[in-house]
Design a protein around this motif. Structure first.
Motif, PDB file in Angstrom:
ATOM      1  N   GLY A  49      29.867  32.045  21.380  1.00 18.73           N
ATOM      2  CA  GLY A  49      28.735  31.405  21.104  1.00 18.73           C
ATOM      3  C   GLY A  49      27.344  32.158  21.787  1.00 18.73           C
ATOM      4  O   GLY A  49      27.512  33.037  22.464  1.00 18.73           O
ATOM      5  N   HIS A  50      26.113  31.777  21.152  1.00 15.68           N
ATOM      6  CA  HIS A  50      24.790  32.301  21.359  1.00 15.68           C
ATOM      7  C   HIS A  50      24.893  34.000  21.238  1.00 15.68           C
ATOM      8  O   HIS A  50      25.640  34.371  20.629  1.00 15.68           O
ATOM      9  CB  HIS A  50      24.608  31.778  22.720  1.00 15.68           C
ATOM     10  N   GLY A  51      23.834  34.428  21.884  1.00 17.60           N
ATOM     11  CA  GLY A  51      23.702  36.086  21.596  1.00 17.60           C
ATOM     12  C   GLY A  51      22.444  36.299  21.351  1.00 17.60           C
ATOM     13  O   GLY A  51      21.527  35.556  20.697  1.00 17.60           O
ATOM     14  N   VAL A  63      24.203  34.312  32.417  1.00 13.01           N
ATOM     15  CA  VAL A  63      24.058  33.836  31.147  1.00 13.01           C
ATOM     16  C   VAL A  63      25.270  33.450  30.346  1.00 13.01           C
ATOM     17  O   VAL A  63      26.187  34.308  30.389  1.00 13.01           O
ATOM     18  CB  VAL A  63      22.877  34.359  30.107  1.00 13.01           C
ATOM     19  N   GLU A  64      25.190  32.194  29.551  1.00  7.66           N
ATOM     20  CA  GLU A  64      26.416  31.988  28.876  1.00  7.66           C
ATOM     21  C   GLU A  64      26.903  32.960  27.806  1.00  7.66           C
ATOM     22  O   GLU A  64      27.978  33.412  27.619  1.00  7.66           O
ATOM     23  CB  GLU A  64      26.001  30.710  28.100  1.00  7.66           C
ATOM     24  N   LYS A  65      25.821  33.630  27.120  1.00  7.77           N
ATOM     25  CA  LYS A  65      26.281  34.636  26.032  1.00  7.77           C
ATOM     26  C   LYS A  65      26.995  35.668  26.255  1.00  7.77           C
ATOM     27  O   LYS A  65      28.158  36.151  25.733  1.00  7.77           O
ATOM     28  CB  LYS A  65      24.946  35.072  25.162  1.00  7.77           C
ATOM     29  N   LEU A 125      33.548  30.247  21.382  1.00  8.75           N
ATOM     30  CA  LEU A 125      33.970  29.827  22.866  1.00  8.75           C
ATOM     31  C   LEU A 125      32.439  29.826  23.379  1.00  8.75           C
ATOM     32  O   LEU A 125      31.440  30.465  23.073  1.00  8.75           O
ATOM     33  CB  LEU A 125      34.389  31.529  23.253  1.00  8.75           C
ATOM     34  N   HIS A 126      32.328  28.995  24.337  1.00  6.66           N
ATOM     35  CA  HIS A 126      31.078  28.623  24.953  1.00  6.66           C
ATOM     36  C   HIS A 126      31.180  28.112  26.557  1.00  6.66           C
ATOM     37  O   HIS A 126      32.467  28.062  27.027  1.00  6.66           O
ATOM     38  CB  HIS A 126      30.721  27.389  24.373  1.00  6.66           C
ATOM     39  N   VAL A 127      30.120  28.161  27.079  1.00  5.62           N
ATOM     40  CA  VAL A 127      30.285  27.461  28.464  1.00  5.62           C
ATOM     41  C   VAL A 127      29.282  26.316  28.703  1.00  5.62           C
ATOM     42  O   VAL A 127      28.254  26.545  28.196  1.00  5.62           O
ATOM     43  CB  VAL A 127      29.746  28.665  29.558  1.00  5.62           C
ATOM     44  N   ASN A 128      29.479  25.555  29.432  1.00  2.32           N
ATOM     45  CA  ASN A 128      28.745  24.389  29.527  1.00  2.32           C
ATOM     46  C   ASN A 128      27.648  24.223  30.748  1.00  2.32           C
ATOM     47  O   ASN A 128      27.992  25.034  31.725  1.00  2.32           O
ATOM     48  CB  ASN A 128      29.695  23.039  29.519  1.00  2.32           C
ATOM     49  N   ARG A 377      21.258  23.769  19.292  1.00  2.00           N
ATOM     50  CA  ARG A 377      22.375  24.606  18.686  1.00  2.00           C
ATOM     51  C   ARG A 377      23.838  24.399  19.039  1.00  2.00           C
ATOM     52  O   ARG A 377      24.628  25.258  19.030  1.00  2.00           O
ATOM     53  CB  ARG A 377      22.252  26.358  19.328  1.00  2.00           C
ATOM     54  N   HIS A 378      24.092  23.173  19.170  1.00  7.30           N
ATOM     55  CA  HIS A 378      25.661  23.023  19.315  1.00  7.30           C
ATOM     56  C   HIS A 378      25.837  21.502  18.452  1.00  7.30           C
ATOM     57  O   HIS A 378      27.042  21.831  17.434  1.00  7.30           O
ATOM     58  CB  HIS A 378      26.147  22.446  20.636  1.00  7.30           C
ATOM     59  N   MET A 379      25.321  20.497  18.659  1.00  8.10           N
ATOM     60  CA  MET A 379      26.043  19.385  17.858  1.00  8.10           C
ATOM     61  C   MET A 379      25.108  18.918  16.543  1.00  8.10           C
ATOM     62  O   MET A 379      24.041  19.123  16.417  1.00  8.10           O
ATOM     63  CB  MET A 379      25.795  18.031  18.653  1.00  8.10           C
TER      64      MET A 379
HETATM   65 ZN   LIG Z   1      26.989  26.982  24.351  1.00  2.00          ZN
END
Ligand SMILES: [Zn+2]
Length: 627
Positions: A49-51, A63-65, A125-128, A377-379
């Motif tokens: 996810g993201h980037g 950061v999540e990405k 794949l993501h982190v919340n 960017r998710h739901m």
């Molecule tokens: Zn995410």
């Protein structure tokens, strides 16, 4: 020849021994449990996810990405080694779909890969992140493409919960954009919460990242192997639309977030309607008033917080038949960092606050008058949110995720030298919560084993009853002759005895739980630790739940004792009662025991699982029912 055969026999014996050792959980978990042949020849699209400029959620410098990409690369390596065809939607720090002059929507570019490579499955794949920093653990979300999607999610979730330090959670359907737009089994794995101190630390650790990748890979392999087919949502009738919330149909309210956000809570205050009564207003006016209340946030209740992120405003509400159109205005804020959870809560609370008006069936969201794919960017909000398609269940006091009534089964008395039923309980393949007594022979070993096998662990704290022998209590008991300071210290000592514990319930305790002065120091120790509390309700006079609630501790109480009589038929009857209660209330908690007769309890539970699931029950951990 003879010698050869004997040699073979011995080898087979050793093999058996190794196998039993593995079943006992005494072998290290991060070795592959199965031959990895399920994924051979399958095409898996992995989507970190993201980037690029889109960092996802963040905490400090993390950061999540970056985490998404690292786990994705680990997972890709592992699956390729096993003969799978693996495609990454990005293999570096950039936004997919962007190059020089061309610019495709990033989410559409990701899912286009699934069609391009004729993928069998899609794993994002993501982190919340959450405004509640107690929320932790990995959760797998799936689409409703077909029966297999839930099966894939459950297989991955099962392996993730076997990481001992992982907070145990259950998988759900959710309307992520990348999921609703795919018709192959697709999942989003939210690998933890950057907002939680422990998850935050672990997610940065490269060994933990590999452990997560390994768990996901094993789950994917098991799914293709059909080693453990899981019956899941979609193939069973959903719970009937039932209303048990605090507000009535002519008394709509807005949804707010409680301290423990497993539920969205309904505020029981009526929506204020000015001079006329609410009932006399037009439907559009009612919708506007309801959302106004939602946006204003809870007024008279410090236990609740707003579901709408800062910077998001409700600009306009129109009603067209059964559809409500809600236009949002986003102030100058970057919503990309709020995480999917906050985004989902915002959308669900808007939709369900409107669904309080029985005439409304769907809600279409726009931003500044324009159609958008997502809010952050998710739901998916490209299509209207549909009352019947959203996967939420009404329970007493709020909404819970998933369409079925929830049952949490807690098994008491682990840790003791009487191990009747322990092995059988540890083989039940459903979310169960095990309450382990401190200071006993098997306290440490069984806590660790339970955590490794994917069960939630809590402390089974011995508290003095009104009558009965002191010997029933065991070592480390809390008794009425102790001072408050001594009680608190003893409770802390006992909590320290049980590795991986995330809460406690009481063992006996009719005396201690009936006295505010004696139970308060125990609850203070629990609160300091962030423990949840289950009142076993060993007597009607227990004040534990009420006091815990007033202290702001996540808590609940037992509904049914399962095995007062140690007889399989009687225990099954109690399990039926538990199912009835869950179907009526939305959720219910049952308590059973290991030790004398524990094998009977285990057998009854095992045999009743398919019966209860066929009635629309979903088994969950205790932590999912506390509020
Ligand atoms: Zn995410």
């Amino acid at each position: 020849m003879k010698r050869y055969r004997r040699c073979f026999l011995i080898m087979a014996l050793i093999g058996c021994l190794l196998l039993t050792m593995h079943l006992d959980g005494s072998v290290k978990q991060n070795k592959p449990a199965l031959a990895f042949n399920g994924v051979r020849g399958k095409t898996v699209v992995i989507d970190p996810g993201h980037g690029g400029r889109d960092l996802g959620c963040k905490a400090g410098k993390q950061v999540e990405k970056d985490i998404n990409l690292k786990v994705a690369q680990n997972l890709a390596k592992m699956l390729k080694l096993e003969g799978a065809e693996v495609k990454l939607t990005r293999n570096g720090d950039y936004e997919p779909g962007r190059w020089f002059f061309k610019r495709k929507n990033e989410l559409d570019a990701r899912i286009a890969q699934a069609a391009k490579y004729e993928a069998d499955i899609y794993v994002s794949l993501h982190v919340n992140a959450s405004s509640k920093n107690s929320k932790a653990g990995a959760v797998v979300f799936h689409n409703d493409a077909n029966y297999s999607a839930g099966d894939l999610a459950q297989n991955i979730q099962r392996e993730l919960r076997r990481i001992p330090a992982m907070v145990k959670r259950t998988s759900h359907a959710r309307n992520y954009y990348v999921l609703t737009h795919l018709d192959i089994p697709a999942v989003v794995v939210e690998m933890g919460y950057l907002s939680n101190t422990r998850d935050f630390k672990q997610l940065q650790n490269s060994r933990y990242q590999k452990e997560i990748a390994h768990a996901i890979g094993t789950g994917i392999n098991n799914y293709f192997n059909r080693a453990n087919p899981v019956k899941t949502a979609g193939d069973l009738p959903a719970q009937k639309e039932k209303y048990v919330g605090q507000a009535g149909e002519n008394k709509p309210g807005a949804f707010f977030l409680p301290k423990n956000p497993s539920k969205l809570l309904m505020l029981s205050e009526e929506v204020e309607a000015g001079d006329e009564s609410f009932e006399d207003k037009s439907l559009a006016e009612k919708a506007r008033l309801s959302l106004k209340k939602l946006a204003e946030g809870p007024r008279n209740n410090s236990e609740l917080s707003s579901c709408i992120p800062r910077g998001v405003n409700i600009q306009d509400v129109q009603v067209l038949g059964t559809l409500a159109r809600v236009d949002l205005k986003i102030d100058n804020v970057n919503l990309d960092s709020i995480g999917s959870e906050e985004e989902w809560i915002a959308l669900s609370s808007i939709a369900y606050t409107l669904f309080e008006l029985p005439q409304l069936h769907s809600v279409k969201l726009t931003v500044n008058g324009a159609e958008v794919r997502t809010l952050a960017r998710h739901m998916d909000i490209s299509k209207p949110l549909d009352r019947n398609k959203m996967s939420l269940t009404r329970v007493a006091g709020g909404l819970m995720e998933g369409k079925k009534a929830k049952v949490a089964i807690v098994i008491d008395d682990f840790g003791s030298s009487d191990r009747h039923g322990v092995k059988e309980m540890m083989q039940i393949d459903r979310p169960l919560t095990f309450a382990v007594m401190p200071n006993l022979e098997n306290t440490t070993a069984e806590s660790k084993q339970a955590a490794q096998r994917g069960y939630e662990v809590i402390v089974h704290l011995p508290l003095q009853p009104l009558k009965g022998k002191a010997s029933w209590l065991g070592p480390g008991a809390i008794t009425s002759n102790m001072t408050p300071v001594e009680i608190r210290e003893q409770a802390i000592k006992d909590f320290n005895q049980v590795p991986y514990a995330t809460g406690f319930n009481n063992h006996t305790g009719s005396l201690i739980t009936s006295r505010e002065d004696l139970i308060t120091p125990v609850l203070e120790a629990a609160k300091d630790r962030g423990f949840m509390v289950l009142d076993s309700k060993t007597s009607e006079g227990s004040k534990m739940l009420e006091i815990a609630q007033n202290m702001g501790i996540a808590c609940t109480q037992r509904d049914v004792f399962l095995d007062d009589i140690k007889n399989v038929a009687k225990i099954k009857k109690q399990l039926n009662l538990l199912a009835e209660k869950a179907l009526a209330q939305g959720s219910a908690v049952g308590i059973g025991h290991v030790g004398n007769g524990g094998d009977k309890t285990a057998r009854a539970i095992k045999e009743m699982i398919p019966v209860m699931e066929a009635r629309g029950i979903e088994f969950v951990y205790l932590s999912e029912l506390v509020h």
